[in-house]
Design a protein around this motif. Structure first.
Motif, PDB file in Angstrom:
ATOM      1  N   PHE A   8       0.961  -1.304   0.047  1.00 23.52           N
ATOM      2  CA  PHE A   8      -0.018   0.101  -0.165  1.00 23.52           C
ATOM      3  C   PHE A   8       0.961   1.392  -0.010  1.00 23.52           C
ATOM      4  CE2 PHE A   8      -2.210  -3.313   2.290  1.00 23.52           C
ATOM      5  CZ  PHE A   8      -3.603  -2.985   1.862  1.00 23.52           C
ATOM      6  N   TRP A   9       0.677   1.991  -0.608  1.00 26.85           N
ATOM      7  CA  TRP A   9       1.177   3.544  -0.912  1.00 26.85           C
ATOM      8  C   TRP A   9      -0.018   4.542  -0.391  1.00 26.85           C
ATOM      9  CZ3 TRP A   9       2.737  -0.376  -4.034  1.00 26.85           C
ATOM     10  CH2 TRP A   9       4.071  -0.421  -4.302  1.00 26.85           C
ATOM     11  N   LEU A  10       0.233   4.879   0.738  1.00 26.56           N
ATOM     12  CA  LEU A  10      -0.792   5.802   1.592  1.00 26.56           C
ATOM     13  C   LEU A  10      -0.560   7.267   1.104  1.00 26.56           C
ATOM     14  CD1 LEU A  10      -1.041   4.002   4.776  1.00 26.56           C
ATOM     15  CD2 LEU A  10      -2.336   3.550   2.916  1.00 26.56           C
ATOM     16  N   LYS A  11      -1.827   8.162   1.055  1.00 26.03           N
ATOM     17  CA  LYS A  11      -1.610   9.631   1.039  1.00 26.03           C
ATOM     18  C   LYS A  11      -0.613  10.180   2.009  1.00 26.03           C
ATOM     19  CE  LYS A  11      -5.885   9.608  -1.282  1.00 26.03           C
ATOM     20  NZ  LYS A  11      -7.375  10.228  -1.242  1.00 26.03           N
ATOM     21  N   GLN A  94      -0.599  -2.576  -4.780  1.00 27.22           N
ATOM     22  CA  GLN A  94       0.260  -3.583  -5.905  1.00 27.22           C
ATOM     23  C   GLN A  94       0.271  -4.937  -5.268  1.00 27.22           C
ATOM     24  OE1 GLN A  94       1.733  -2.845  -9.025  1.00 27.22           O
ATOM     25  NE2 GLN A  94       1.632  -4.985  -9.090  1.00 27.22           N
ATOM     26  N   ILE A  95      -0.355  -6.030  -5.743  1.00 25.19           N
ATOM     27  CA  ILE A  95      -0.509  -7.275  -5.051  1.00 25.19           C
ATOM     28  C   ILE A  95       0.385  -8.388  -6.035  1.00 25.19           C
ATOM     29  CG2 ILE A  95      -2.146  -9.047  -4.685  1.00 25.19           C
ATOM     30  CD1 ILE A  95      -4.241  -6.971  -4.432  1.00 25.19           C
ATOM     31  N   TYR A  96       0.975  -9.169  -5.240  1.00 23.20           N
ATOM     32  CA  TYR A  96       1.739 -10.553  -5.813  1.00 23.20           C
ATOM     33  C   TYR A  96       1.003 -11.520  -5.154  1.00 23.20           C
ATOM     34  CZ  TYR A  96       4.912  -6.838  -7.417  1.00 23.20           C
ATOM     35  OH  TYR A  96       5.348  -5.687  -7.866  1.00 23.20           O
ATOM     36  N   ASP A  97       0.597 -12.529  -5.798  1.00 24.68           N
ATOM     37  CA  ASP A  97      -0.068 -13.794  -5.434  1.00 24.68           C
ATOM     38  C   ASP A  97       1.025 -14.885  -6.097  1.00 24.68           C
ATOM     39  OD1 ASP A  97      -2.079 -12.810  -4.204  1.00 24.68           O
ATOM     40  OD2 ASP A  97      -3.360 -13.024  -6.025  1.00 24.68           O
TER      41      ASP A  97
END
Length: 99
Positions: A8-11, A94-97
Motif C-alpha cells: 500500500f502506498w498511502l496518501k 500492488q498485489i503479488y500472489d
C-alpha cells in the motif's frame, strides 16, 4: 499454500491517528477464517540498495492454505469492509500472489 502479498502506498497527508487506524484495519484481516497467518509491516530500515523498493507505506502478507481459501478471503465481509473504509487512504496498491 497461497501467499497473497499486498503493498500500500498511502496518501502523505494522513494523520498519525489515521495511520494507526489503517494499521488496525490491516491487522483485522487476520481474523478472517480463510486466513492461516498474516504479517503486517512498514519498510525495514535495511541498507538502501538499488534493487530494494521501500517506497511503499505498508506491506501485508496473507497466507492461505490454497486458492479456494484465497478466493473466500477476497469476498469475506471483513475484507470488503476494510476496502470500503480505507480505499480513500491509498494512492496505489500492488498485489503479488504466489503458490
Amino acid at each position: 499454500m497461497l501467499v497473497h502479498t499486498v503493498y500500500f502506498w498511502l496518501k502523505p497527508e494522513l494523520t498519525a491517528a489515521q495511520l494507526a487506524d489503517f494499521r488496525r484495519g490491516v491487522e483485522s484481516l487476520g481474523t478472517i477464517k480463510a486466513v492461516d497467518k498474516i504479517y503486517v509491516g512498514t519498510p525495514a530500515k535495511t541498507e538502501r540498495r538499488p534493487i530494494i523498493d521501500s517506497s511503499y507505506s505498508f506491506a501485508l502478507t496473507v497466507l492461505c492454505k490454497d486458492v479456494a481459501a484465497h478466493d473466500a478471503y477476497q469476498v469475506d465481509p471483513i475484507h470488503l469492509a476494510f476496502i470500503a473504509k480505507f480505499k480513500t487512504f491509498w494512492t496505489k496498491v500492488q498485489i503479488y500472489d504466489a503458490e
